[in-house]
Scaffold this motif. Structure first.
Motif, short mmCIF file in Angstrom:
data_model
loop_
_atom_site.label_atom_id
_atom_site.label_comp_id
_atom_site.label_asym_id
_atom_site.label_seq_id
_atom_site.Cartn_x
_atom_site.Cartn_y
_atom_site.Cartn_z
N VAL B 92 20.89 21.27 54.58
CA VAL B 92 19.50 21.65 54.84
C VAL B 92 18.74 20.39 55.21
O VAL B 92 18.76 19.40 54.47
CB VAL B 92 18.87 22.33 53.62
N GLU B 93 18.08 20.43 56.35
CA GLU B 93 17.37 19.24 56.82
C GLU B 93 15.94 19.22 56.30
O GLU B 93 15.39 18.17 56.00
CB GLU B 93 17.38 19.23 58.35
N THR B 94 15.34 20.40 56.21
CA THR B 94 13.93 20.51 55.79
C THR B 94 13.73 21.78 54.97
O THR B 94 14.21 22.85 55.36
CB THR B 94 12.99 20.63 57.02
N TRP B 95 13.02 21.65 53.86
CA TRP B 95 12.55 22.83 53.13
C TRP B 95 11.05 22.95 53.40
O TRP B 95 10.27 22.08 53.01
CB TRP B 95 12.73 22.66 51.61
N ASN B 96 10.65 23.99 54.07
CA ASN B 96 9.22 24.25 54.27
C ASN B 96 8.75 25.27 53.24
O ASN B 96 9.54 25.74 52.42
CB ASN B 96 8.97 24.76 55.68
N ALA B 97 7.46 25.62 53.29
CA ALA B 97 6.92 26.57 52.31
C ALA B 97 7.71 27.88 52.33
O ALA B 97 8.21 28.33 51.31
CB ALA B 97 5.45 26.83 52.60
N LYS B 98 7.79 28.48 53.50
CA LYS B 98 8.45 29.79 53.56
C LYS B 98 9.67 29.79 54.47
O LYS B 98 10.26 30.85 54.73
CB LYS B 98 7.46 30.85 54.05
N THR B 99 10.03 28.64 55.03
CA THR B 99 11.21 28.57 55.89
C THR B 99 12.01 27.32 55.54
O THR B 99 11.54 26.47 54.79
CB THR B 99 10.83 28.49 57.39
N PHE B 100 13.20 27.24 56.11
CA PHE B 100 13.96 26.00 55.97
C PHE B 100 14.79 25.82 57.24
O PHE B 100 15.04 26.78 57.97
CB PHE B 100 14.84 26.01 54.71
N VAL B 101 15.18 24.55 57.47
CA VAL B 101 15.96 24.25 58.67
C VAL B 101 17.34 23.80 58.23
O VAL B 101 17.48 22.85 57.46
CB VAL B 101 15.29 23.16 59.51
N GLN B 102 18.35 24.52 58.71
CA GLN B 102 19.73 24.13 58.43
C GLN B 102 20.28 23.41 59.66
O GLN B 102 20.03 23.82 60.80
CB GLN B 102 20.58 25.36 58.09
N LYS B 103 21.01 22.33 59.41
CA LYS B 103 21.58 21.55 60.50
C LYS B 103 23.10 21.69 60.45
O LYS B 103 23.69 21.62 59.38
CB LYS B 103 21.19 20.09 60.32
N HIS B 104 23.70 21.91 61.59
CA HIS B 104 25.16 22.07 61.67
C HIS B 104 25.71 21.10 62.70
O HIS B 104 25.29 21.12 63.87
CB HIS B 104 25.52 23.50 62.12
N ILE B 105 26.63 20.26 62.29
CA ILE B 105 27.32 19.38 63.22
C ILE B 105 28.76 19.85 63.31
O ILE B 105 29.47 19.90 62.30
CB ILE B 105 27.25 17.92 62.76
#
Lengths: 145, 145, 145, 145
Positions: B92-105
């Motif tokens: 997980v690259e970022t945890w936002n309030a109601k979303t998050f960003v997952q990074k895949h390499i």
């Protein structure tokens, strides 16, 4: 304003898809990579509708093997399910020196389901060598506008 | 620096995929939407490896039905073909309030084949209502870090 | 002669498919499991064309959740490739006590590409129990003939 | 008794598959054509495990382009869902003059999920001509037994 984002630099074509049961996931909605598959089909259909020969023909006279993908960026707004008839509206948003950006708006009726941009390059495949991007040929740009 | 792009805010997990003949297209290489399918599988596998119950179990106690996708952004560097063993490195690259960003390499040996980011939200599905994003539960963040 | 093999015991419907690039394999032809996907889509479309409600509606009044597959048998005669428009001709060949056989002939123009038979059963899913085949309901047989 | 049905005329290999979310349908179980995809992958893997070069290599010295499918026949006993680890047990059941039958038993633990037979032929593709089945080469039969 060739770089005004969102303004099409080309014709717009429409590609229809009837969603199948097997396109849907355990949530009962379209499994999202299928939207990428349909945008890809609409990308090719765009060039065919503009009068470009299918890649397997074009290759014989120009060496062009197709338009490999460099990047995709898609936003998902609403789901679809099996039985739905959806429409992919496709245009070229930007022609760059060696790449171009195709924009796909996927609709069900008047609703936008998702919106995607693909960055692609026309490529040749020299004998014994690697895939190689070439400047977008003028005759192709002309047919698409 | 929670928003430093690229810096993982979580563990990193690895998901292995053996590329099948049927994953490849007429160019003989992986048809690109399959990379999205594998990133999706690795997204779910990440939470399972972090000790979160599969969605069908989690739903019973928390109402959470999963992590629907809002957006994907993928760059393709190198192709793969059938027989290749590839590895999806997920964090997980970022945890936002109601979303998050997952990074895949996605790697084959030491080579990076493609790199993608998915924006997702934990959602519940109230009886008779519509899907609804909720703040990322603390117990989930805790298990992932 | 209700068991005369090949003689349809029902209407015949036609389901159209436009073959996409992503449906094809490294040999440049349709990857064969896609023919099964299209027969499955045509199986459902057959019942809808005969006036049966989609499974998600039918379930509410009858408990029927669909027609799970028990067996498939397909012969492949000729390949197809992307851009081809193909047609799945679907009928019911046999109504048995608790199962039925659907026959699908896939054509491109006048050429037969492949021919498949699927054995299916109408099923209900009792609360807390397992899927259960039921006798084919008369109102369904009536609408299909 | 070379035609004793079910008795393998070859080694048996095992091909593992981890079922992904995207392999499943709105019923929450594996969408059945994926079983055909996995049997196809296991068919190729069988020859590789027996020491045959991948088709793209074999072609250079023998002209053989692979083993196109003529017929499939599959019985489905039990479903599987995402997260399941399943195993395809593959062998050759019959070597005929110009075709052979491969048998695939798909298991989850000790349970049989489905069982399929594929009829295939080794083929060459003469310059400018059509695909052509050839007698199964002895060196291939030898390696597989």
């Amino acid at each position: 304003m060739s770089n005004d984002p969102g303004k099409p630099m080309s014709k717009t074509t429409i590609y229809d898809v009837k969603v199948m049961f097997g396109d849907c996931d355990p949530a009962g909605i379209v499994f999202f990579p299928n939207f990428s598959k349909w945008m890809d089909a609409s990308s090719l259909d765009f060039f065919v509708q503009c009068g470009i020969l299918p890649w397997r023909e074009l290759r014989k006279t120009t060496g062009i093997i197709g338009t490999p993908l460099l990047e995709i960026h898609t936003k998902f707004m609403r789901p679809a399910t099996y039985g739905d008839l959806i429409h992919v509206h496709t245009s070229v948003e930007t022609w760059n020196a060696k790449t171009f950006v195709q924009k796909h708006i996927v609709k069900k009726g008047d609703e936008i389901l998702c919106e995607g941009r693909e960055t692609r390059a026309f490529c040749i495949h020299p004998e014994g060598g690697r895939l190689q991007a070439i400047p977008v040929p003028d005759f192709i740009k002309d047919k698409c506008c």
